[in-house]
Motif scaffolding. Sequence first.
Motif, PDB file in Angstrom:
ATOM      1  N   ARG A   1       0.859  -1.182   0.000  1.00  0.00           N
ATOM      2  CA  ARG A   1       0.000   0.000   0.000  1.00  0.00           C
ATOM      3  C   ARG A   1       0.895   1.232   0.000  1.00  0.00           C
ATOM      4  O   ARG A   1       1.899   1.279   0.714  1.00  0.00           O
ATOM      5  CB  ARG A   1      -0.881  -0.003   1.249  1.00  0.00           C
ATOM      6  CG  ARG A   1      -1.797   1.232   1.352  1.00  0.00           C
ATOM      7  CD  ARG A   1      -2.855   1.043   2.426  1.00  0.00           C
ATOM      8  NE  ARG A   1      -2.244   0.913   3.750  1.00  0.00           N
ATOM      9  CZ  ARG A   1      -2.887   0.455   4.835  1.00  0.00           C
ATOM     10  NH1 ARG A   1      -4.126   0.079   4.766  1.00  0.00           N
ATOM     11  NH2 ARG A   1      -2.264   0.359   5.997  1.00  0.00           N
ATOM     12  N   CYS A   2       0.507   2.214  -0.802  1.00  0.00           N
ATOM     13  CA  CYS A   2       1.264   3.462  -0.868  1.00  0.00           C
ATOM     14  C   CYS A   2       1.055   4.245   0.424  1.00  0.00           C
ATOM     15  O   CYS A   2      -0.074   4.465   0.844  1.00  0.00           O
ATOM     16  CB  CYS A   2       0.815   4.290  -2.066  1.00  0.00           C
ATOM     17  SG  CYS A   2       1.554   5.928  -2.128  1.00  0.00           S
TER      18      CYS A   2
ATOM     19  N   ASP B   1       1.688   7.313   0.870  1.00  0.00           N
ATOM     20  CA  ASP B   1       1.235   8.683   0.589  1.00  0.00           C
ATOM     21  C   ASP B   1      -0.258   8.752   0.290  1.00  0.00           C
ATOM     22  O   ASP B   1      -0.990   9.501   0.913  1.00  0.00           O
ATOM     23  CB  ASP B   1       2.010   9.273  -0.606  1.00  0.00           C
ATOM     24  CG  ASP B   1       3.463   9.554  -0.239  1.00  0.00           C
ATOM     25  OD1 ASP B   1       3.770   9.597   0.982  1.00  0.00           O
ATOM     26  OD2 ASP B   1       4.282   9.723  -1.151  1.00  0.00           O
ATOM     27  N   CYS B   2      -0.740   7.939  -0.662  1.00  0.00           N
ATOM     28  CA  CYS B   2      -2.138   8.048  -1.083  1.00  0.00           C
ATOM     29  C   CYS B   2      -3.009   6.894  -0.594  1.00  0.00           C
ATOM     30  O   CYS B   2      -4.229   6.930  -0.744  1.00  0.00           O
ATOM     31  CB  CYS B   2      -2.218   8.163  -2.607  1.00  0.00           C
ATOM     32  SG  CYS B   2      -1.806   6.636  -3.472  1.00  0.00           S
TER      33      CYS B   2
ATOM     34  N   LYS C   1      -3.242   3.891  -1.779  1.00  0.00           N
ATOM     35  CA  LYS C   1      -3.662   2.963  -2.824  1.00  0.00           C
ATOM     36  C   LYS C   1      -3.051   1.576  -2.592  1.00  0.00           C
ATOM     37  O   LYS C   1      -1.860   1.459  -2.306  1.00  0.00           O
ATOM     38  CB  LYS C   1      -3.240   3.488  -4.200  1.00  0.00           C
ATOM     39  CG  LYS C   1      -3.730   2.632  -5.351  1.00  0.00           C
ATOM     40  CD  LYS C   1      -3.438   3.270  -6.706  1.00  0.00           C
ATOM     41  CE  LYS C   1      -3.902   2.369  -7.842  1.00  0.00           C
ATOM     42  NZ  LYS C   1      -3.621   2.951  -9.161  1.00  0.00           N
TER      43      LYS C   1
ATOM     44  N   CYS D   1       4.439   3.375  -6.338  1.00  0.00           N
ATOM     45  CA  CYS D   1       3.090   3.860  -6.628  1.00  0.00           C
ATOM     46  C   CYS D   1       3.134   4.663  -7.918  1.00  0.00           C
ATOM     47  O   CYS D   1       3.854   5.650  -8.014  1.00  0.00           O
ATOM     48  CB  CYS D   1       2.561   4.724  -5.490  1.00  0.00           C
ATOM     49  SG  CYS D   1       0.909   5.368  -5.826  1.00  0.00           S
TER      50      CYS D   1
ATOM     51  N   ASP E   1       0.810   6.484  -9.118  1.00  0.00           N
ATOM     52  CA  ASP E   1       0.137   7.778  -8.973  1.00  0.00           C
ATOM     53  C   ASP E   1       1.052   8.817  -8.328  1.00  0.00           C
ATOM     54  O   ASP E   1       1.112   9.959  -8.759  1.00  0.00           O
ATOM     55  CB  ASP E   1      -1.133   7.627  -8.114  1.00  0.00           C
ATOM     56  CG  ASP E   1      -2.220   6.861  -8.858  1.00  0.00           C
ATOM     57  OD1 ASP E   1      -2.117   6.747 -10.091  1.00  0.00           O
ATOM     58  OD2 ASP E   1      -3.148   6.364  -8.206  1.00  0.00           O
ATOM     59  N   CYS E   2       1.747   8.399  -7.279  1.00  0.00           N
ATOM     60  CA  CYS E   2       2.575   9.345  -6.519  1.00  0.00           C
ATOM     61  C   CYS E   2       4.034   9.330  -6.982  1.00  0.00           C
ATOM     62  O   CYS E   2       4.823  10.178  -6.545  1.00  0.00           O
ATOM     63  CB  CYS E   2       2.548   9.010  -5.034  1.00  0.00           C
ATOM     64  SG  CYS E   2       0.888   8.953  -4.339  1.00  0.00           S
TER      65      CYS E   2
END
Length: 149
Positions: free
Chosen positions: A45-46, A48-49, A51, A60, A62-63
């Motif tokens: 799991r990220c 930061d976000c 996800k 990640c 996305d990040c």
Amino acid sequence: MEMAKAKSYPTLRSARRLELIYEIPISKTQKFWEKLEEGKVFTTRCKDCGKIYFPPSGDCVDCLTSDMEWVELSGEAVLVTFTQVAVRPQTFSDYEPYIVAVGKLKEGVNVLAWLTGIKLEDVKIGMKMRLIGKVSREGRGTYEFIPGY
Ligand SMILES: [Zn+2]
């Protein structure tokens, strides 16, 4: 032309999708395989976000960060779609025809895996399944769905 014929058999798509499962890079995902052998399904799991990635990813998208943490999945899933693979890729040629399912986990991610312990005629879209870790016949960590939570 036996070769050309073999390359165009109808289950090629399923065969390719299965290969994806076994092409997960091991470098950043060692813990994933170790936990599977213990019967547990972990993923990343990220931080930061938040996800969740499955199969686990070291980054990640996305990040654009590598700040990931390990989490144990509940294993609770519902069946989204499935297919029975009657003609197997050569790697699995000693297996009986098997069911490949896509399940949506409680955590929101879709997982593609074999569904075992159930007859094809009893498989229903929306049924409850559990994602479990196990040791494959080849002695490697793997994962599959079984019916029920
Ligand atoms: Zn992220």
